[in-house]
Design a protein around this motif. Structure first.
Motif, PDB file in Angstrom:
ATOM      1  N   ALA A 170      17.548 -10.837 -12.457  1.00 43.67           N
ATOM      2  CA  ALA A 170      18.337 -11.816 -11.704  1.00 43.67           C
ATOM      3  C   ALA A 170      19.830 -11.614 -11.963  1.00 43.67           C
ATOM      4  O   ALA A 170      20.646 -11.723 -11.044  1.00 43.67           O
ATOM      5  CB  ALA A 170      17.911 -13.231 -12.088  1.00 43.67           C
ATOM      6  N   GLU A 171      20.183 -11.307 -13.205  1.00 35.11           N
ATOM      7  CA  GLU A 171      21.591 -11.054 -13.524  1.00 35.11           C
ATOM      8  C   GLU A 171      22.098  -9.821 -12.788  1.00 35.11           C
ATOM      9  O   GLU A 171      23.228  -9.813 -12.292  1.00 35.11           O
ATOM     10  CB  GLU A 171      21.765 -10.884 -15.033  1.00 35.11           C
ATOM     11  CG  GLU A 171      21.628 -12.173 -15.807  1.00 35.11           C
ATOM     12  CD  GLU A 171      21.627 -11.966 -17.318  1.00 35.11           C
ATOM     13  OE1 GLU A 171      21.704 -10.802 -17.780  1.00 35.11           O
ATOM     14  OE2 GLU A 171      21.531 -12.973 -18.041  1.00 35.11           O
ATOM     15  N   GLY A 202      -0.059 -13.603 -25.742  1.00 31.76           N
ATOM     16  CA  GLY A 202       0.291 -14.227 -24.463  1.00 31.76           C
ATOM     17  C   GLY A 202       1.702 -14.763 -24.466  1.00 31.76           C
ATOM     18  O   GLY A 202       2.448 -14.606 -23.495  1.00 31.76           O
ATOM     19  N   ARG A 203       2.091 -15.408 -25.561  1.00 31.86           N
ATOM     20  CA  ARG A 203       3.440 -15.945 -25.676  1.00 31.86           C
ATOM     21  C   ARG A 203       4.474 -14.813 -25.650  1.00 31.86           C
ATOM     22  O   ARG A 203       5.496 -14.910 -24.974  1.00 31.86           O
ATOM     23  CB  ARG A 203       3.562 -16.761 -26.949  1.00 31.86           C
ATOM     24  CG  ARG A 203       4.884 -17.453 -27.087  1.00 31.86           C
ATOM     25  CD  ARG A 203       4.969 -18.342 -28.293  1.00 31.86           C
ATOM     26  NE  ARG A 203       4.079 -17.878 -29.354  1.00 31.86           N
ATOM     27  CZ  ARG A 203       3.622 -18.639 -30.310  1.00 31.86           C
ATOM     28  NH1 ARG A 203       3.948 -19.899 -30.359  1.00 31.86           N
ATOM     29  NH2 ARG A 203       2.837 -18.151 -31.245  1.00 31.86           N
ATOM     30  N   ASP A 204       4.206 -13.734 -26.373  1.00 31.26           N
ATOM     31  CA  ASP A 204       5.124 -12.591 -26.372  1.00 31.26           C
ATOM     32  C   ASP A 204       5.243 -11.975 -24.985  1.00 31.26           C
ATOM     33  O   ASP A 204       6.334 -11.604 -24.545  1.00 31.26           O
ATOM     34  CB  ASP A 204       4.661 -11.526 -27.377  1.00 31.26           C
ATOM     35  CG  ASP A 204       4.802 -11.976 -28.813  1.00 31.26           C
ATOM     36  OD1 ASP A 204       5.545 -12.957 -29.074  1.00 31.26           O
ATOM     37  OD2 ASP A 204       4.148 -11.357 -29.690  1.00 31.26           O
ATOM     38  N   TYR A 205       4.111 -11.884 -24.294  1.00 26.13           N
ATOM     39  CA  TYR A 205       4.105 -11.327 -22.939  1.00 26.13           C
ATOM     40  C   TYR A 205       4.951 -12.193 -22.004  1.00 26.13           C
ATOM     41  O   TYR A 205       5.769 -11.674 -21.244  1.00 26.13           O
ATOM     42  CB  TYR A 205       2.674 -11.227 -22.422  1.00 26.13           C
ATOM     43  CG  TYR A 205       2.581 -10.753 -20.994  1.00 26.13           C
ATOM     44  CD1 TYR A 205       2.746  -9.411 -20.691  1.00 26.13           C
ATOM     45  CD2 TYR A 205       2.342 -11.646 -19.954  1.00 26.13           C
ATOM     46  CE1 TYR A 205       2.680  -8.973 -19.383  1.00 26.13           C
ATOM     47  CE2 TYR A 205       2.266 -11.219 -18.657  1.00 26.13           C
ATOM     48  CZ  TYR A 205       2.435  -9.884 -18.360  1.00 26.13           C
ATOM     49  OH  TYR A 205       2.376  -9.453 -17.064  1.00 26.13           O
ATOM     50  N   VAL A 206       4.764 -13.503 -22.097  1.00 32.50           N
ATOM     51  CA  VAL A 206       5.523 -14.403 -21.227  1.00 32.50           C
ATOM     52  C   VAL A 206       7.008 -14.321 -21.552  1.00 32.50           C
ATOM     53  O   VAL A 206       7.848 -14.295 -20.653  1.00 32.50           O
ATOM     54  CB  VAL A 206       4.994 -15.851 -21.368  1.00 32.50           C
ATOM     55  CG1 VAL A 206       5.927 -16.851 -20.704  1.00 32.50           C
ATOM     56  CG2 VAL A 206       3.599 -15.962 -20.775  1.00 32.50           C
ATOM     57  N   ARG A 207       7.358 -14.262 -22.822  1.00 26.01           N
ATOM     58  CA  ARG A 207       8.768 -14.141 -23.212  1.00 26.01           C
ATOM     59  C   ARG A 207       9.375 -12.847 -22.668  1.00 26.01           C
ATOM     60  O   ARG A 207      10.498 -12.834 -22.173  1.00 26.01           O
ATOM     61  CB  ARG A 207       8.915 -14.175 -24.725  1.00 26.01           C
ATOM     62  CG  ARG A 207       8.766 -15.544 -25.310  1.00 26.01           C
ATOM     63  CD  ARG A 207       8.943 -15.510 -26.803  1.00 26.01           C
ATOM     64  NE  ARG A 207       8.765 -16.838 -27.386  1.00 26.01           N
ATOM     65  CZ  ARG A 207       8.571 -17.070 -28.645  1.00 26.01           C
ATOM     66  NH1 ARG A 207       8.515 -16.062 -29.510  1.00 26.01           N
ATOM     67  NH2 ARG A 207       8.417 -18.295 -29.085  1.00 26.01           N
ATOM     68  N   ARG A 263       8.349 -11.059 -20.097  1.00 23.50           N
ATOM     69  CA  ARG A 263       8.461 -11.139 -18.632  1.00 23.50           C
ATOM     70  C   ARG A 263       9.632 -12.043 -18.225  1.00 23.50           C
ATOM     71  O   ARG A 263      10.342 -11.742 -17.273  1.00 23.50           O
ATOM     72  CB  ARG A 263       7.161 -11.649 -18.023  1.00 23.50           C
ATOM     73  CG  ARG A 263       5.968 -10.718 -18.222  1.00 23.50           C
ATOM     74  CD  ARG A 263       6.114  -9.446 -17.477  1.00 23.50           C
ATOM     75  NE  ARG A 263       6.051  -9.748 -16.064  1.00 23.50           N
ATOM     76  CZ  ARG A 263       6.165  -8.875 -15.102  1.00 23.50           C
ATOM     77  NH1 ARG A 263       6.330  -7.609 -15.397  1.00 23.50           N
ATOM     78  NH2 ARG A 263       6.117  -9.239 -13.850  1.00 23.50           N
ATOM     79  N   ALA A 264       9.826 -13.136 -18.944  1.00 22.47           N
ATOM     80  CA  ALA A 264      10.949 -14.035 -18.648  1.00 22.47           C
ATOM     81  C   ALA A 264      12.275 -13.330 -18.891  1.00 22.47           C
ATOM     82  O   ALA A 264      13.209 -13.452 -18.093  1.00 22.47           O
ATOM     83  CB  ALA A 264      10.840 -15.299 -19.488  1.00 22.47           C
ATOM     84  N   ARG A 265      12.355 -12.573 -19.989  1.00 22.79           N
ATOM     85  CA  ARG A 265      13.581 -11.826 -20.301  1.00 22.79           C
ATOM     86  C   ARG A 265      13.835 -10.773 -19.221  1.00 22.79           C
ATOM     87  O   ARG A 265      14.964 -10.630 -18.740  1.00 22.79           O
ATOM     88  CB  ARG A 265      13.454 -11.179 -21.678  1.00 22.79           C
ATOM     89  CG  ARG A 265      14.704 -10.493 -22.153  1.00 22.79           C
ATOM     90  CD  ARG A 265      14.608  -9.979 -23.596  1.00 22.79           C
ATOM     91  NE  ARG A 265      13.350  -9.313 -23.900  1.00 22.79           N
ATOM     92  CZ  ARG A 265      12.428  -9.778 -24.745  1.00 22.79           C
ATOM     93  NH1 ARG A 265      12.608 -10.923 -25.363  1.00 22.79           N
ATOM     94  NH2 ARG A 265      11.320  -9.102 -24.970  1.00 22.79           N
ATOM     95  N   ASP A 266      12.782 -10.063 -18.812  1.00 21.15           N
ATOM     96  CA  ASP A 266      12.931  -9.059 -17.758  1.00 21.15           C
ATOM     97  C   ASP A 266      13.377  -9.704 -16.444  1.00 21.15           C
ATOM     98  O   ASP A 266      14.237  -9.166 -15.743  1.00 21.15           O
ATOM     99  CB  ASP A 266      11.612  -8.310 -17.541  1.00 21.15           C
ATOM    100  CG  ASP A 266      11.241  -7.431 -18.727  1.00 21.15           C
ATOM    101  OD1 ASP A 266      12.102  -7.175 -19.597  1.00 21.15           O
ATOM    102  OD2 ASP A 266      10.061  -7.006 -18.792  1.00 21.15           O
ATOM    103  N   ALA A 267      12.779 -10.842 -16.122  1.00 19.07           N
ATOM    104  CA  ALA A 267      13.148 -11.534 -14.886  1.00 19.07           C
ATOM    105  C   ALA A 267      14.598 -12.001 -14.941  1.00 19.07           C
ATOM    106  O   ALA A 267      15.326 -11.903 -13.948  1.00 19.07           O
ATOM    107  CB  ALA A 267      12.210 -12.720 -14.653  1.00 19.07           C
TER     108      ALA A 267
END
Length: 103
Positions: free
Chosen positions: A60-61, A45-50, A52-56
């Motif tokens: 955004a960039e 779950g932590r890896d998935y959230v990381r 997804r955050a990196r992709d987001a």
């Protein structure tokens, strides 16, 4: 009425989460195995959230870069239009002051 439906969905999801947790805790595995499974799932779950955050963040960039490019292009177009207007004004005022009425 929509508040009531939204609240019901939240209660359903909370119950679902609690039921899943109780099911895992009462599984036929030993405590160590259950803890290892829980730790593995938490890590996933932590890896998935990381990820997804990196992709987001990357998305955004990209959007920010596109916005900057569009703004730069619009500024250049505006400057060109202003300069063309100034040039046309100069030409008209120069023609008028030279004594010729070329209007």
């Amino acid at each position: 009425m929509s508040d009531r439906n939204g609240s019901g969905v939240l209660w359903f999801l909370a119950g679902l989460g609690i039921g899943a947790a109780v099911g895992i805790l009462y599984a036929p595995q030993s405590g160590n195995e259950t803890r290892e499974i829980l730790m593995a799932k938490a890590e996933e779950g932590r890896d998935y959230v990381r990820k997804r955050a990196r992709d987001a963040r990357e998305q955004a960039e990209q959007w920010a870069d596109r916005g900057k490019e569009a703004l730069k292009s619009q500024k250049e177009s505006f400057r060109s239009a202003v300069e063309a207007g100034r040039q046309a004004y100069r030409e008209k005022t120069t023609a008028a002051t030279d004594g010729g009425e070329n209007l």
